[in-house]
Design a protein around this motif. Structure first.
Motif, PDB file in Angstrom:
ATOM      1  N   LYS A  50       0.859  -1.186   0.000  1.00 52.29           N
ATOM      2  CA  LYS A  50       0.000   0.000   0.000  1.00 52.29           C
ATOM      3  C   LYS A  50       0.895   1.237   0.000  1.00 52.29           C
ATOM      4  O   LYS A  50       2.100   1.149   0.250  1.00 52.29           O
ATOM      5  CB  LYS A  50      -0.894   0.039   1.250  1.00 52.29           C
ATOM      6  CG  LYS A  50      -1.932  -1.070   1.320  1.00 52.29           C
ATOM      7  CD  LYS A  50      -2.649  -1.080   2.665  1.00 52.29           C
ATOM      8  CE  LYS A  50      -3.456   0.171   2.915  1.00 52.29           C
ATOM      9  NZ  LYS A  50      -4.263   0.060   4.163  1.00 52.29           N
ATOM     10  N   GLY A  51       0.269   2.382  -0.220  1.00 52.86           N
ATOM     11  CA  GLY A  51       1.004   3.631  -0.133  1.00 52.86           C
ATOM     12  C   GLY A  51       1.261   4.018   1.315  1.00 52.86           C
ATOM     13  O   GLY A  51       0.576   3.558   2.234  1.00 52.86           O
ATOM     14  N   ARG A  52       2.254   4.856   1.507  1.00 53.01           N
ATOM     15  CA  ARG A  52       2.602   5.336   2.846  1.00 53.01           C
ATOM     16  C   ARG A  52       1.530   6.291   3.347  1.00 53.01           C
ATOM     17  O   ARG A  52       1.132   7.231   2.646  1.00 53.01           O
ATOM     18  CB  ARG A  52       3.960   6.046   2.786  1.00 53.01           C
ATOM     19  CG  ARG A  52       4.502   6.507   4.114  1.00 53.01           C
ATOM     20  CD  ARG A  52       5.771   7.304   3.901  1.00 53.01           C
ATOM     21  NE  ARG A  52       6.860   6.492   3.370  1.00 53.01           N
ATOM     22  CZ  ARG A  52       7.692   5.800   4.128  1.00 53.01           C
ATOM     23  NH1 ARG A  52       7.593   5.839   5.449  1.00 53.01           N
ATOM     24  NH2 ARG A  52       8.656   5.091   3.564  1.00 53.01           N
ATOM     25  N   ALA A  53       1.049   6.078   4.583  1.00 48.51           N
ATOM     26  CA  ALA A  53       0.069   6.970   5.202  1.00 48.51           C
ATOM     27  C   ALA A  53       0.788   8.200   5.755  1.00 48.51           C
ATOM     28  O   ALA A  53       2.011   8.194   5.934  1.00 48.51           O
ATOM     29  CB  ALA A  53      -0.676   6.239   6.316  1.00 48.51           C
ATOM     30  N   PRO A  54       0.060   9.259   6.071  1.00 48.43           N
ATOM     31  CA  PRO A  54       0.700  10.451   6.639  1.00 48.43           C
ATOM     32  C   PRO A  54       1.359  10.159   7.987  1.00 48.43           C
ATOM     33  O   PRO A  54       0.928   9.275   8.723  1.00 48.43           O
ATOM     34  CB  PRO A  54      -0.468  11.430   6.809  1.00 48.43           C
ATOM     35  CG  PRO A  54      -1.534  10.934   5.897  1.00 48.43           C
ATOM     36  CD  PRO A  54      -1.382   9.451   5.848  1.00 48.43           C
ATOM     37  N   LYS A  55       2.389  10.930   8.288  1.00 55.22           N
ATOM     38  CA  LYS A  55       3.085  10.799   9.567  1.00 55.22           C
ATOM     39  C   LYS A  55       2.358  11.561  10.680  1.00 55.22           C
ATOM     40  O   LYS A  55       2.763  11.524  11.844  1.00 55.22           O
ATOM     41  CB  LYS A  55       4.519  11.325   9.417  1.00 55.22           C
ATOM     42  CG  LYS A  55       5.457  10.953  10.546  1.00 55.22           C
ATOM     43  CD  LYS A  55       6.873  11.414  10.236  1.00 55.22           C
ATOM     44  CE  LYS A  55       7.819  11.111  11.382  1.00 55.22           C
ATOM     45  NZ  LYS A  55       9.207  11.531  11.075  1.00 55.22           N
ATOM     46  N   THR A  56       1.280  12.191  10.331  1.00 54.13           N
ATOM     47  CA  THR A  56       0.511  13.007  11.265  1.00 54.13           C
ATOM     48  C   THR A  56       0.195  12.242  12.545  1.00 54.13           C
ATOM     49  O   THR A  56      -0.294  11.115  12.509  1.00 54.13           O
ATOM     50  CB  THR A  56      -0.815  13.443  10.613  1.00 54.13           C
ATOM     51  OG1 THR A  56      -0.532  14.074   9.369  1.00 54.13           O
ATOM     52  CG2 THR A  56      -1.572  14.405  11.523  1.00 54.13           C
ATOM     53  N   GLY A  57       0.486  12.871  13.690  1.00 54.18           N
ATOM     54  CA  GLY A  57       0.164  12.270  14.985  1.00 54.18           C
ATOM     55  C   GLY A  57       1.256  11.392  15.562  1.00 54.18           C
ATOM     56  O   GLY A  57       1.150  10.951  16.710  1.00 54.18           O
ATOM     57  N   TYR A  58       2.322  11.134  14.790  1.00 60.29           N
ATOM     58  CA  TYR A  58       3.377  10.259  15.305  1.00 60.29           C
ATOM     59  C   TYR A  58       4.165  10.937  16.420  1.00 60.29           C
ATOM     60  O   TYR A  58       4.609  12.073  16.289  1.00 60.29           O
ATOM     61  CB  TYR A  58       4.349   9.849  14.207  1.00 60.29           C
ATOM     62  CG  TYR A  58       5.595   9.189  14.774  1.00 60.29           C
ATOM     63  CD1 TYR A  58       5.533   7.906  15.295  1.00 60.29           C
ATOM     64  CD2 TYR A  58       6.805   9.880  14.846  1.00 60.29           C
ATOM     65  CE1 TYR A  58       6.656   7.303  15.859  1.00 60.29           C
ATOM     66  CE2 TYR A  58       7.927   9.284  15.399  1.00 60.29           C
ATOM     67  CZ  TYR A  58       7.850   7.999  15.904  1.00 60.29           C
ATOM     68  OH  TYR A  58       8.951   7.419  16.479  1.00 60.29           O
ATOM     69  N   GLU A  59       4.344  10.221  17.516  1.00 65.12           N
ATOM     70  CA  GLU A  59       5.236  10.614  18.607  1.00 65.12           C
ATOM     71  C   GLU A  59       5.828   9.344  19.179  1.00 65.12           C
ATOM     72  O   GLU A  59       5.152   8.315  19.259  1.00 65.12           O
ATOM     73  CB  GLU A  59       4.479  11.358  19.715  1.00 65.12           C
ATOM     74  CG  GLU A  59       3.870  12.683  19.291  1.00 65.12           C
ATOM     75  CD  GLU A  59       3.014  13.290  20.393  1.00 65.12           C
ATOM     76  OE1 GLU A  59       2.884  12.647  21.460  1.00 65.12           O
ATOM     77  OE2 GLU A  59       2.479  14.385  20.187  1.00 65.12           O
ATOM     78  N   ARG A  60       7.085   9.402  19.588  1.00 66.02           N
ATOM     79  CA  ARG A  60       7.732   8.225  20.182  1.00 66.02           C
ATOM     80  C   ARG A  60       6.917   7.694  21.349  1.00 66.02           C
ATOM     81  O   ARG A  60       6.818   6.467  21.563  1.00 66.02           O
ATOM     82  CB  ARG A  60       9.163   8.587  20.623  1.00 66.02           C
ATOM     83  CG  ARG A  60       9.872   7.499  21.454  1.00 66.02           C
ATOM     84  CD  ARG A  60      10.038   6.222  20.657  1.00 66.02           C
ATOM     85  NE  ARG A  60      10.698   5.153  21.395  1.00 66.02           N
ATOM     86  CZ  ARG A  60      10.098   4.312  22.247  1.00 66.02           C
ATOM     87  NH1 ARG A  60       8.789   4.441  22.471  1.00 66.02           N
ATOM     88  NH2 ARG A  60      10.767   3.345  22.847  1.00 66.02           N
ATOM     89  N   GLU A  61       6.321   8.605  22.108  1.00 75.36           N
ATOM     90  CA  GLU A  61       5.560   8.221  23.304  1.00 75.36           C
ATOM     91  C   GLU A  61       4.329   7.376  22.972  1.00 75.36           C
ATOM     92  O   GLU A  61       3.799   6.680  23.839  1.00 75.36           O
ATOM     93  CB  GLU A  61       5.136   9.469  24.080  1.00 75.36           C
ATOM     94  CG  GLU A  61       6.286  10.243  24.711  1.00 75.36           C
ATOM     95  CD  GLU A  61       7.152  10.987  23.704  1.00 75.36           C
ATOM     96  OE1 GLU A  61       6.664  11.262  22.568  1.00 75.36           O
ATOM     97  OE2 GLU A  61       8.327  11.260  24.027  1.00 75.36           O
ATOM     98  N   LYS A  62       3.894   7.422  21.722  1.00 75.11           N
ATOM     99  CA  LYS A  62       2.735   6.603  21.327  1.00 75.11           C
ATOM    100  C   LYS A  62       3.062   5.110  21.376  1.00 75.11           C
ATOM    101  O   LYS A  62       2.166   4.263  21.361  1.00 75.11           O
ATOM    102  CB  LYS A  62       2.274   6.978  19.910  1.00 75.11           C
ATOM    103  CG  LYS A  62       1.749   8.417  19.772  1.00 75.11           C
ATOM    104  CD  LYS A  62       0.383   8.580  20.406  1.00 75.11           C
ATOM    105  CE  LYS A  62      -0.144  10.002  20.263  1.00 75.11           C
ATOM    106  NZ  LYS A  62      -0.467  10.387  18.881  1.00 75.11           N
ATOM    107  N   PHE A  63       4.347   4.774  21.439  1.00 74.70           N
ATOM    108  CA  PHE A  63       4.780   3.381  21.537  1.00 74.70           C
ATOM    109  C   PHE A  63       5.171   3.014  22.970  1.00 74.70           C
ATOM    110  O   PHE A  63       5.815   1.988  23.201  1.00 74.70           O
ATOM    111  CB  PHE A  63       5.951   3.130  20.586  1.00 74.70           C
ATOM    112  CG  PHE A  63       5.549   3.116  19.135  1.00 74.70           C
ATOM    113  CD1 PHE A  63       5.291   1.921  18.478  1.00 74.70           C
ATOM    114  CD2 PHE A  63       5.389   4.298  18.430  1.00 74.70           C
ATOM    115  CE1 PHE A  63       4.916   1.896  17.144  1.00 74.70           C
ATOM    116  CE2 PHE A  63       5.004   4.291  17.092  1.00 74.70           C
ATOM    117  CZ  PHE A  63       4.766   3.092  16.439  1.00 74.70           C
TER     118      PHE A  63
END
Length: 228
Positions: free
Chosen positions: A56-69
């Protein structure tokens, strides 16, 4: 007349055979199939596993934060040690501890997978990083953005996705995938790509078309490479 008929029949059969061969889809296409020389990739190999990944195509990076993991390097396996120290103990030689069994004070990465050189680890001034083979940001843009917190936490601390590596080289990699970055150490590229495939297969992380093609180019040089 009999000789003429036999000659005509033989000629017709030869033409039919030629047409059948020349019209077989992909028969002479270079690289047709997953394996080397157009042969299908062997079952159980990394090359075969590439085609099981969603493209699939790459989704936006919007909302990514290291803390989300989750908090970095938690003790996910309950052995009393953080994940970072677990990987250092696994990958370094000559390990010494600050507290007897968990916090690694020093050691040597005898053969850094990314450069093929030896790298010294000293706690607090380390030249060794613990790399996410499939970067967290890359995963976020290829499915992890929709995961629950528990799955992201497991992904970030999964030993399958973690390697002790040269810090400088790792930072050059950033969040690149196989289409944009491969280890300078060419001898490790097959194992590196196979590990990425294993991680993405385990967690359902998809690949872009360019990434899949890059993986196949590497693995066609080592078609028997297995998944870790």
């Amino acid at each position: 007349m009999l000789t003429y008929r036999r000659t005509l029949t033989a000629s017709a059969l030869a033409v039919a055979a030629l047409l059948t061969t020349s019209c077989t889809p992909g028969a002479d296409a270079p690289g047709a199939g997953g394996g080397a020389g157009g042969k299908p990739a062997a079952r159980g190999t990394a090359l075969a596993a590439v085609d099981t990944l969603t493209v699939k195509g790459r989704a936006p990076k919007t909302g990514y934060e290291r803390e989300k993991f989750g908090r970095a390097w938690v003790d996910v396996d309950g052995n009393g040690c953080g994940t970072r120290d677990d990987i250092l103990k696994r990958d370094l030689t000559g390990v010494r501890f600050t507290d007897g069994r968990c916090k690694v004070a020093s050691g040597t990465l005898a053969e850094d997978p990314y450069t093929g050189t030896a790298v010294t680890y000293v706690r607090g001034r380390s030249k060794v990083d613990i790399d996410h083979v499939v970067a967290l940001s890359d995963a976020w843009q290829k499915g992890a953005g929709k995961w629950d917190a528990g799955t992201r936490r497991r992904f970030a601390n999964d030993p399958l996705n973690l390697l002790a590596v040269d810090a400088v080289t790792n930072r050059r990699k950033s969040d690149g995938d196989a289409a944009t970055w491969l280890p300078p150490n060419k001898a490790y590229r097959c194992a590196y790509v196979a590990r990425q495939i294993a991680v993405k297969k385990k967690y359902g992380v998809w690949v872009t078309a360019g990434e899949r093609d890059a993986m196949k180019r590497v693995l066609r040089t080592c078609p028997q490479q297995r998944l870790p």
